[in-house]
Design a protein around this motif. Structure first.
Motif: not given
Length: 499
Positions: A204-209
């Motif tokens: 899973q890619p790390r989620l950011t804005w």
């Protein structure tokens, strides 16, 4: 001179800009490219094109402005796309593009059966359509098991550039929310049960804005791009949302209308705690580019692609066609076109829709056809806007952006057909400019963040002609009825095209 660099990978080209602190574009560069259509309904691109064109553009801009201090880098790209890569970040197959690629119909049907349409919409915000990246991951697993077995990571164009520049493995929330059904829109996180069911072997890619810093340019990336090592790089997002940023159309009740190879619309809704996110099965509900926002979005599969097809078919240039279309007048002398030449996304969500031209006679000219094409895209915009409003979207302001805004006739036709006033900003270069703005905002000191209306004020307003309202109301009714009356035959033809 202190600048930010913004680069956007689009469907037909990659664009880059160097932007000064006051929003002035001091240098720009473009690289044209083509998508690959190996089969009917398949639209792909080699991810090496994305990186190679970024490198070429960065080198050109750095060389053009050797005294510029590149303070940060913004990235953006078309999407949602599915690029799967192995443990060494080698793509296992070409990237599968966004909703114009319609190959995942069987996977959508299976997921709907397994998970339930209502539950998919409740968790992910949107029904599964050709736009859903999660269904395309499932297609790779089903149809190309060797490629899927080698896949470890998931990228889209912006996140691929961020990876190559910084080594960070990230994806922004907006892009993630279009990997339906793998993202939980209300809780803004990956939805673990369905990720494990349909993408368990993918990290899973790390989620950011979108505007958050993903990392810094590595020494290796600096060597090939000319961008200094240590320069901050934002996570970035999908081009339509970066376009909205570029013109300030990301406040509550704004609608961004993007004129490009395809047409895209993004309505922004600020969601307060406990407030219901807008949903309708025929549109896309997504996370916004910024925390605390949601979007109701829609897109036509062809717009600029349709006008380019007519230009190539008739061996005429755009100024000729526009002059002839203007002379043709409203209604194209009795022609009505459905713009579904590559299937259609919203609001009909019909990958087997096809283009239709009704009313042709031997007296019609290429100018009539071009006028009918402009009106067809405008009627498609109206269909989307009316669907959004029926779902509860309180559209108060329309901002136009994209390459198509250079053609005044097209915008006037859209305003006349929809009855909408459009605001056109001074700079309409689009997503690359928005990416540069996000990069400038990411590194700004407290209280010193740039303001997009200072960078890019409204320069023109397009008003609809009220004398044409009744005429286009009638034409819109015919447009909707023409699709319903012709779709059975068109679906049979689409099936024949696949054989």
């Amino acid at each position: 001179m202190r600048c930010t660099l913004g680069v956007d990978v689009g469907t037909s080209s990659t664009k880059g800009v160097l932007v000064a602190d006051d929003g002035t574009i001091v240098a720009s560069a473009t690289r044209a490219h083509d998508v690959v259509r190996p089969r009917s309904g398949w639209v792909e691109m080699d991810a090496d094109v994305w990186w190679d064109e970024f490198v070429s553009i960065a080198q050109e801009l750095v060389s053009a402005m050797p005294d510029a201090e590149i303070a940060a880098v913004g990235v953006s790209g078309m999407g949602p796309c599915v690029l799967l890569a192995d443990a060494d970040d080698r793509p296992v197959r070409p990237a599968i593009l966004y909703g114009v690629d319609t190959r995942s119909g069987a996977q959508i049907a299976r997921m709907n059966d397994e998970l339930g349409l209502d539950e998919i919409t409740r968790i992910g915000g949107s029904a599964l359509t050709s736009q859903a990246a999660g269904a395309k991951i499932a297609w790779v697993a089903d149809e190309e098991p060797d490629a899927y077995a080698a896949a470890v990571r998931l990228f889209m164009p912006a996140s691929w550039l961020a990876r190559r520049l910084t080594g960070a493995y990230v994806l922004d929330h907006q892009s993630a929310s279009q990997t339906t059904p793998l993202y939980d829109i209300e809780n803004e996180r990956w939805y673990e049960p369905w990720w494990q069911r349909y993408a368990s072997s993918i990290e899973q890619p790390r989620l950011t804005w979108a505007g958050e810093i993903a990392g810094e340019v590595t020494a290796a990336a600096a060597d090939v791009t000319g961008i200094p090592a240590g320069t901050p790089v934002i996570t970035g997002t999908i081009d339509a949302w970066t376009e909205a940023v570029s013109v300030g159309a990301h406040e509550a009740s704004d609608l961004m209308l993007m004129y490009g190879t395809t047409m895209f619309m993004v309505f922004t809704d600020a969601v307060a705690t406990g407030e219901e996110t807008l949903r309708t099965p025929s549109m896309w509900t997504t996370a916004g580019a910024f925390p605390g926002t949601r979007n109701l979005a829609g897109g036509l599969s062809t717009s600029g692609a349709l006008t380019a097809w007519l230009k190539d078919l008739t061996d005429a240039d755009y100024p000729q066609l526009l002059a002839e279309a203007e002379a043709s007048g409203p209604g194209a002398r009795g022609l009505l076109m459905l713009p579904y030449f590559a299937g259609e996304r919203t609001p009909i969500q019909d990958p087997d829709a096809r283009g239709v031209v009704a009313g042709l006679t031997l007296q019609h000219t290429r100018g009539d056809l071009y006028r009918a094409a402009l009106e067809a895209t405008a009627l498609g915009v109206r269909h989307n806007v009316e669907t959004m409003r029926a779902a509860g979207a309180d559209i108060r302001r329309i901002v136009a952006v994209g390459g198509g805004t250079q053609g005044r006739l097209w915008m006037q036709v859209v305003s006349d057909v929809t009855g909408l006033v459009q605001e056109v900003p001074a700079t309409t270069i689009g997503a690359s400019y928005g990416a540069a703005f996000l990069a400038a905002s990411a590194i700004a000191a407290d209280g010193e963040a740039p303001v997009i209306t200072d960078w890019n004020p409204i320069a023109e307003t397009i008003n609809p002609d009220p004398d044409l309202a009744d005429f286009y109301d009638t034409l819109f009714d015919r447009y909707v009825r023409l699709y319903e009356a012709s779709k059975d035959v068109v679906h049979e033809l689409a099936a024949q095209q696949r054989d």
